[in-house]
Design a protein around this motif. Structure first.
Motif, short mmCIF file in Angstrom:
data_model
loop_
_atom_site.label_atom_id
_atom_site.label_comp_id
_atom_site.label_asym_id
_atom_site.label_seq_id
_atom_site.Cartn_x
_atom_site.Cartn_y
_atom_site.Cartn_z
N ALA A 11 9.00 -4.68 8.01
CA ALA A 11 8.12 -6.19 7.27
C ALA A 11 8.63 -5.75 5.47
O ALA A 11 9.02 -4.76 5.12
CB ALA A 11 6.20 -6.15 7.21
N PRO A 12 8.82 -7.13 4.81
CA PRO A 12 9.35 -7.10 3.95
C PRO A 12 8.53 -6.75 2.47
O PRO A 12 7.46 -6.10 3.43
CB PRO A 12 9.46 -8.82 3.76
CG PRO A 12 9.58 -9.37 4.42
CD PRO A 12 9.09 -8.51 5.44
N HIS A 13 8.79 -5.66 1.19
CA HIS A 13 8.29 -4.80 1.19
C HIS A 13 6.56 -5.69 0.58
O HIS A 13 6.00 -5.04 -0.03
CB HIS A 13 8.67 -4.01 0.01
CG HIS A 13 7.72 -3.35 -1.40
ND1 HIS A 13 7.83 -2.50 -1.22
CD2 HIS A 13 7.72 -4.31 -2.80
CE1 HIS A 13 7.53 -2.11 -2.21
NE2 HIS A 13 8.05 -2.89 -3.19
N VAL A 14 6.62 -7.17 0.40
CA VAL A 14 5.63 -7.81 -0.81
C VAL A 14 4.44 -8.05 0.53
O VAL A 14 4.00 -8.19 0.24
CB VAL A 14 6.13 -8.62 -0.17
CG1 VAL A 14 7.20 -9.39 -1.58
CG2 VAL A 14 6.69 -10.16 0.35
N VAL A 15 4.80 -7.43 2.14
CA VAL A 15 4.17 -7.81 3.36
C VAL A 15 3.65 -6.63 2.65
O VAL A 15 4.27 -5.82 4.02
CB VAL A 15 4.66 -8.27 4.41
CG1 VAL A 15 3.56 -8.40 5.60
CG2 VAL A 15 5.15 -9.36 4.41
N GLN A 16 1.90 -6.12 2.42
CA GLN A 16 1.03 -5.45 2.93
C GLN A 16 0.71 -4.79 3.87
O GLN A 16 0.31 -3.64 4.68
CB GLN A 16 0.03 -5.46 1.51
CG GLN A 16 -0.05 -5.29 0.53
CD GLN A 16 0.16 -3.91 0.06
OE1 GLN A 16 1.22 -3.50 0.03
NE2 GLN A 16 -1.18 -3.06 0.58
#
Length: 119
Positions: A11-16
């Motif tokens: 997942a993108p880095h912003v998705v925790q």
């Protein structure tokens, strides 16, 4: 309080991760990462704000939640240039309160695909 998050591989880095909120599976976006701010310390607490998106609700992970206030259009102004550009691209304007400015977040831009944004 933030519910337990399940990591999402690649997942993108912003998705925790993903969060189960009363049977709804929500994508949890870290607002600090989205705005390119330093990560929280491991001991810091976070809060979750659920916002409506075209594809369904999304959770924004924030440092804390303050008071709920009523604001009117007469106190709205364009966003000041005081914050870093990585933050300002998500701010639509500010409301002048008694002792502070309340910044308005462009939630549609925050939850948009991070790879689709220029920046």
């Amino acid at each position: 309080m933030v519910h337990e998050l399940t990591p999402v591989p690649q997942a993108p880095h912003v998705v925790q991760g993903l969060m189960n909120l009363r049977g709804l599976i929500l994508t949890a976006i870290d607002l600090r990462r989205r705005m390119e701010l330093p990560d929280r310390e491991a001991s810091d607490t976070t809060a979750s704000i659920v916002v409506r998106a075209d594809d369904g609700p999304v959770s924004l992970l924030v440092d804390r939640i303050g008071d709920v206030v009523d604001v009117g259009p007469e106190s709205f102004e364009p966003a000041p240039d005081a914050a870093p550009g990585s933050v300002m691209e998500f701010i639509t304007g500010a409301y002048k309160l008694e002792d502070v400015l309340l910044l308005e977040l462009d939630t549609k831009r925050v939850i948009a695909d991070p790879t689709a944004l220029a920046g």
